[in-house]
Scaffold this active site. Structure first.
Site, PDB file in Angstrom:
ATOM      1  N   LEU A 159      37.115  44.932  37.726  1.00  0.00           N
ATOM      2  CA  LEU A 159      37.677  44.451  38.981  1.00  0.00           C
ATOM      3  C   LEU A 159      38.156  45.615  39.837  1.00  0.00           C
ATOM      4  O   LEU A 159      38.702  46.590  39.311  1.00  0.00           O
ATOM      5  CB  LEU A 159      38.859  43.514  38.707  1.00  0.00           C
ATOM      6  N   CYS A 160      37.916  45.489  41.132  1.00  0.00           N
ATOM      7  CA  CYS A 160      38.476  46.420  42.114  1.00  0.00           C
ATOM      8  C   CYS A 160      38.757  45.595  43.363  1.00  0.00           C
ATOM      9  O   CYS A 160      38.804  44.365  43.288  1.00  0.00           O
ATOM     10  CB  CYS A 160      37.548  47.607  42.369  1.00  0.00           C
ATOM     11  N   GLY A 161      38.929  46.218  44.486  1.00  0.00           N
ATOM     12  CA  GLY A 161      39.230  45.471  45.700  1.00  0.00           C
ATOM     13  C   GLY A 161      38.133  44.501  46.088  1.00  0.00           C
ATOM     14  O   GLY A 161      38.395  43.352  46.448  1.00  0.00           O
ATOM     15  N   GLY A 218      34.858  44.488  44.186  1.00  0.00           N
ATOM     16  CA  GLY A 218      33.898  44.323  43.093  1.00  0.00           C
ATOM     17  C   GLY A 218      32.652  45.162  43.294  1.00  0.00           C
ATOM     18  O   GLY A 218      31.825  45.289  42.391  1.00  0.00           O
ATOM     19  N   ALA A 246      39.370  41.630  43.829  1.00  0.00           N
ATOM     20  CA  ALA A 246      40.678  40.983  43.930  1.00  0.00           C
ATOM     21  C   ALA A 246      41.080  40.694  45.369  1.00  0.00           C
ATOM     22  O   ALA A 246      41.907  39.815  45.617  1.00  0.00           O
ATOM     23  CB  ALA A 246      41.740  41.851  43.253  1.00  0.00           C
TER      24      ALA A 246
END
Length: 152
Positions: free
Chosen positions: A66-68, A70, A110
């Protein structure tokens, strides 16, 4: 016990914790590749590369990054030979990532997916398996192009 790897950058730690709890409730042993110590900002390239390398070494069959958005973690994970990471933004893309593309890693953002949708996406991905059939030749062709690109 089922095992799975998870990792996030600083933009996705809260969602990662929600997904991690979901996985533990489903009786997964979760290995977290996030360094979420206070005042430390994990960078998605480091987290994604470490997790994807563990997948490559068969330490885990599946992983969640997960990151800001994806996007970044998917790009990095796909740099690791033999790893297929797919950005999933709904349950259909999660199912197809497994059933058609045999993706070992799913990625989400996210900042673009809420917690309840993220849980549904993870559940759909976990419930799906590679179907083979006509998709087998396509996944093999991905591996072929990966090999060709590494020999140049």
């Amino acid at each position: 016990m089922k095992t799975i790897a998870i990792g996030a950058d600083d933009a996705a730690i809260e969602l990662k914790n929600i997904i991690k709890k979901l996985l533990e409730e489903k009786d997964y042993q979760v290995t977290d590749y996030t360094n979420d110590a206070q005042n430390d900002r994990p960078m998605y390239p480091d987290v994604a590369f470490a997790l994807a390398t563990a997948i490559q070494k068969n330490e885990f069959e599946r992983g969640i990054l997960l990151c800001g958005t994806g996007i970044g973690v998917a790009i990095v994970a796909n740099k690791v030979e033999g790893v297929r990471a797919a950005q999933c933004h709904d349950t259909f893309s999660a199912e197809r990532a497994r059933k058609s593309n045999n993706a070992q890693i799913m990625t989400m953002g996210a900042r673009v997916i809420g917690p309840e949708l993220a849980k549904n996406i993870v559940n759909a991905w976990l419930a799906s398996e590679f179907e083979g059939g006509g998709s087998t030749a396509k996944v093999e062709k991905i591996g072929y192009y990966e090999q060709v690109s590494h020999t140049k």
